[in-house]
Motif scaffolding. Structure first.
Motif, short mmCIF file in Angstrom:
data_model
loop_
_atom_site.label_atom_id
_atom_site.label_comp_id
_atom_site.label_asym_id
_atom_site.label_seq_id
_atom_site.Cartn_x
_atom_site.Cartn_y
_atom_site.Cartn_z
N ALA A 223 -28.38 -5.49 -36.21
CA ALA A 223 -29.70 -4.87 -36.10
C ALA A 223 -30.45 -5.09 -37.40
O ALA A 223 -29.93 -4.81 -38.48
CB ALA A 223 -29.57 -3.37 -35.82
N LEU B 17 -33.44 -3.86 -39.64
CA LEU B 17 -34.26 -2.66 -39.83
C LEU B 17 -35.42 -2.97 -40.76
O LEU B 17 -35.22 -3.55 -41.83
CB LEU B 17 -33.42 -1.52 -40.39
N GLN C 251 -30.58 5.69 -39.51
CA GLN C 251 -30.44 4.78 -38.38
C GLN C 251 -29.26 3.83 -38.58
O GLN C 251 -28.49 3.57 -37.65
CB GLN C 251 -31.72 3.96 -38.19
N THR D 16 -31.03 -7.33 -32.64
CA THR D 16 -32.07 -6.39 -32.21
C THR D 16 -32.93 -6.06 -33.42
O THR D 16 -32.47 -6.07 -34.56
CB THR D 16 -31.46 -5.11 -31.61
N ILE E 13 -35.55 -3.31 -35.25
CA ILE E 13 -35.91 -1.90 -35.26
C ILE E 13 -36.87 -1.67 -36.42
O ILE E 13 -36.53 -1.96 -37.57
CB ILE E 13 -34.66 -1.01 -35.42
N GLY F 259 -42.63 -1.22 -37.58
CA GLY F 259 -42.73 -1.33 -36.13
C GLY F 259 -43.86 -2.25 -35.71
O GLY F 259 -43.73 -3.04 -34.77
N VAL G 292 -37.16 -2.01 -31.05
CA VAL G 292 -37.52 -0.60 -31.02
C VAL G 292 -38.53 -0.34 -32.14
O VAL G 292 -38.26 -0.68 -33.30
CB VAL G 292 -36.30 0.32 -31.21
N GLU H 114 -32.72 8.15 -33.77
CA GLU H 114 -31.59 7.31 -34.13
C GLU H 114 -30.65 7.13 -32.94
O GLU H 114 -30.20 6.01 -32.64
CB GLU H 114 -30.86 7.92 -35.32
N THR I 268 -32.51 5.14 -30.10
CA THR I 268 -32.52 3.70 -30.39
C THR I 268 -31.21 3.06 -29.98
O THR I 268 -31.18 2.01 -29.32
CB THR I 268 -32.78 3.46 -31.89
#
Length: 335
Positions: free
Chosen positions: A75, A77, A93, A148, A150, A156, A177, A321, A324
């Motif tokens: 992921a 971030l 997260q 992914t 996030i 975002g 997300v 969190e 997600t």
């Protein structure tokens, strides 16, 4: 309502999140979550990613602790304005993810990792080039089969714009997300300058003026003390630095071209947009009900409470969190 039922209510998702007590107040939820929530313990290992234009971004890695073997899932971030990978929402997260079989790459935007970036330009709400280079790095130098994205607030907006502007998204990217995201930047600016948001806007401008002053020492021919004195609010900063440094005509040109709202119809993978109804940073345009109603990949969840990145359940785990994790793992199972 059971979670599996909620996840099947697409694309506008009824939210089960209900804040308790004083956390129903959006301002309290926002401030507590940013300033008072204990910062989770998290082991991070830094990697410097050299960029094609001669600059760099620092990536703070945290690794899966749920299994003994290496994971194939990562992921990425992305933090918000003047944040970094050590912010409480990033670590919170990341903790949930590494305990459930994911590696985490916390990307620090240029100049946000504790060391000034090398170039006059830095980062902004619509600059996706650095994210694209990180993803290319993951695809060419790492062994991940599933990625992914996030993002929080500004982060975002960056990830949604990235996903919507790509003709083809790498097949390894399965989901995104976006949490507390200003999809329409001009509207978000107009919200932030309201009296009710003076604490937030003043905090941001104080941090940005410090950044301007540091960069002024690096680039004295492009920046000067007279301009610094003119910066009294976020619009001034975006006119005098952001737009000029990143090739926009002015702040409003930057807001128009960088807002992710216009890119949502082009998104080709499932994304969750989690924006609280009482988020005082967001304008009405940041709740794209009309797009979500007609787009299979845009999943919009609007809880009544949550403030700005303040979906408190307990200090250990926030609703955002866990939500997600549930969303991206459902996408993973459905592949």
């Amino acid at each position: 309502m059971q979670l599996n039922t909620i996840l099947n209510c697409m694309p506008i998702v009824p939210s089960p999140y209900k804040a308790k007590g004083i956390f129903k107040n959006g301002h309290f939820a926002t401030i507590y979550s940013a300033k008072l929530r204990p910062i989770p313990s998290l082991i991070q290992t830094r990697e410097r990613l050299e960029l094609s234009d001669g600059d760099f971004v620092d990536i703070d890695w945290s690794y899966n602790i749920a299994k003994n073997e290496a994971t194939k899932k990562v992921a990425v971030l992305l933090h918000g304005l003047e944040g970094n990978a050590q912010r409480v929402y990033m670590k919170g997260q990341a903790n949930v993810l590494i305990k459930n079989g994911w590696d985490v790459a916390g990307m620090n935007h240029r100049g946000c990792s504790g060391e000034e970036n090398r170039l006059y330009l830095s980062y902004n709400s619509g600059r996706t080039e650095d994210l694209a280079e990180l993803i290319n790095h993951l695809l060419t130098h790492k062994n991940y089969e599933e990625i992914t994205l996030i993002g929080f607030s500004l982060g975002g907006n960056v990830l949604l714009k990235y996903l919507g502007e790509q003709k083809e998204v790498p097949k390894q990217i399965k989901a995104g997300v976006a949490i507390s995201t200003p999809l329409y930047l001009r509207g978000a600016l107009e919200q932030l300058v309201k009296t009710e948001n003076v604490v937030y806007s003043q905090t941001f401008i104080n941090d940005l003026k410090k950044k301007y002053k540091r960069k002024m020492n690096q680039f004295p021919n492009a920046m000067n003390a007279d301009e610094l004195k003119k910066i009294q609010n976020l619009l001034d900063f975006d006119n005098l630095y952001t737009a000029k440094a990143h090739g926009f005509e002015d702040a409003y040109d930057y807001y128009e071209k960088s807002s992710s709202l216009q890119y949502l119809p082009n998104i080709k993978i499932p994304v969750l947009i989690l924006n609280a109804e009482n988020d005082s940073f967001l304008s009405s345009e940041c709740y794209p009900y009309d797009i979500a109603e007609n787009h299979k990949n845009i999943h919009l969840e609007v809880p009544k409470s949550g403030g700005h990145v303040g979906f408190h359940v307990s200090n250990n785990v926030y609703y955002s969190e866990r939500r997600t994790l549930d969303f991206i793992e459902k996408i993973s199972r459905d592949e």
